[in-house]
Design a protein around this motif. Structure first.
Motif, PDB file in Angstrom:
ATOM      1  N   PRO A  61       0.782  -1.236   0.000  1.00 42.18           N
ATOM      2  CA  PRO A  61       0.000   0.000   0.000  1.00 42.18           C
ATOM      3  C   PRO A  61       0.824   1.303   0.000  1.00 42.18           C
ATOM      4  N   GLU A  62       2.120   1.187   0.232  1.00 44.62           N
ATOM      5  CA  GLU A  62       2.939   2.399   0.393  1.00 44.62           C
ATOM      6  C   GLU A  62       2.914   3.237  -0.869  1.00 44.62           C
ATOM      7  N   GLY A  63       2.640   4.518  -0.682  1.00 45.72           N
ATOM      8  CA  GLY A  63       2.626   5.451  -1.811  1.00 45.72           C
ATOM      9  C   GLY A  63       1.269   5.577  -2.482  1.00 45.72           C
ATOM     10  N   TYR A  64       0.294   4.828  -1.991  1.00 49.85           N
ATOM     11  CA  TYR A  64      -1.050   4.826  -2.563  1.00 49.85           C
ATOM     12  C   TYR A  64      -2.099   5.100  -1.491  1.00 49.85           C
ATOM     13  N   SER A  65      -3.236   5.622  -1.939  1.00 47.17           N
ATOM     14  CA  SER A  65      -4.424   5.686  -1.096  1.00 47.17           C
ATOM     15  C   SER A  65      -5.624   5.355  -1.972  1.00 47.17           C
TER      16      SER A  65
END
Lengths: 115, 110
Positions: A61-65
């Motif tokens: 999930p890092e860098g995304y929402s």
């Protein structure tokens, strides 16, 4: 026939830009997913949602929402795009049967290039 | 952590051959296993889904088997055709997500 559509087939963005990828399904499915696909790595789950306004982190999930304001629509957001986010992004949806996920139906994908 | 491996990574065969694609997984606690087809630049299409209590599923020229105890599945394609050329992915399902293999890229030449 289940239909999952993605807003763009191809997208080119610059480093640091905010990027929105949209996904819409027309089968009233409870669950929706965002994956990225890279050569040799297969599909990796970024985020998923099992209901409106609900979200769960996947494996990367890092860098995304994400955002799910309506049942049929699931958005993936890159707050500040980086070159390592160049990839094919696939959206999927699925119903729930007997408490367990049923078959996932995939959209055609968005090939994102970050320069 | 569940890991899914597909062998071979690529395969090239003449038309008419029967072929087997392999998928292995490390954790046998799965709900089901699914085989997908992906054409170049496209999304995934589900081919076969085998529940954890089943041993095999068939659809036309495709037959998928599942051996949970050994952590293996095979996809058998009979009498291959050029139209079968695509990438085939297997995915195992835990409670709330799929874990994918990297796929086998198949080319069937006339």
């Amino acid at each position: 026939d289940v239909k999952v559509t993605q807003s763009s087939r191809y997208l080119v963005k610059r480093t640091g830009e905010k990027v929105f990828l949209e996904c819409v399904q027309d089968m009233d499915h409870e669950n929706m997913f965002w994956y990225r696909q890279d050569p040799g790595l297969g599909l990796r789950l970024i985020y998923f949602s099992y209901d409106v306004k609900m979200k769960e982190k996947g494996d990367i999930p890092e860098g995304y929402s994400v955002s799910r304001e309506k049942k049929e629509r699931f958005s993936l957001i890159l707050e500040s795009a980086s070159t390592n986010q160049t990839s094919m992004y696939l959206c999927a949806s699925s119903p729930v049967s007997d408490g367990v996920l049923d078959t996932q139906y995939f959209g055609p994908g968005t090939r994102l290039t970050v320069l | 952590k569940q890991e899914v491996t597909q062998i071979p990574a690529a395969l090239s065969v003449p038309e008419g051959e029967n072929l087997v694609l392999n998928c292995s997984f490390t954790d046998s606690a799965i709900y089901n296993l699914q085989w997908f087809r992906q054409d170049p630049g496209k999304g995934l299409t589900s081919l076969l889904l085998i529940q954890s209590s089943q041993r095999e599923q068939t659809s036309g020229r495709l037959n998928a088997s599942l051996d949970k105890s050994s952590g293996r599945s095979t996809l058998y394609i009979a009498a291959s055709q050029p139209g079968d050329s695509a990438t085939y992915l297997c995915a195992v399902r835990g409670y709330n997500k799929l874990i994918f293999g990297a796929g086998t890229r198949l080319a069937v030449h006339p």
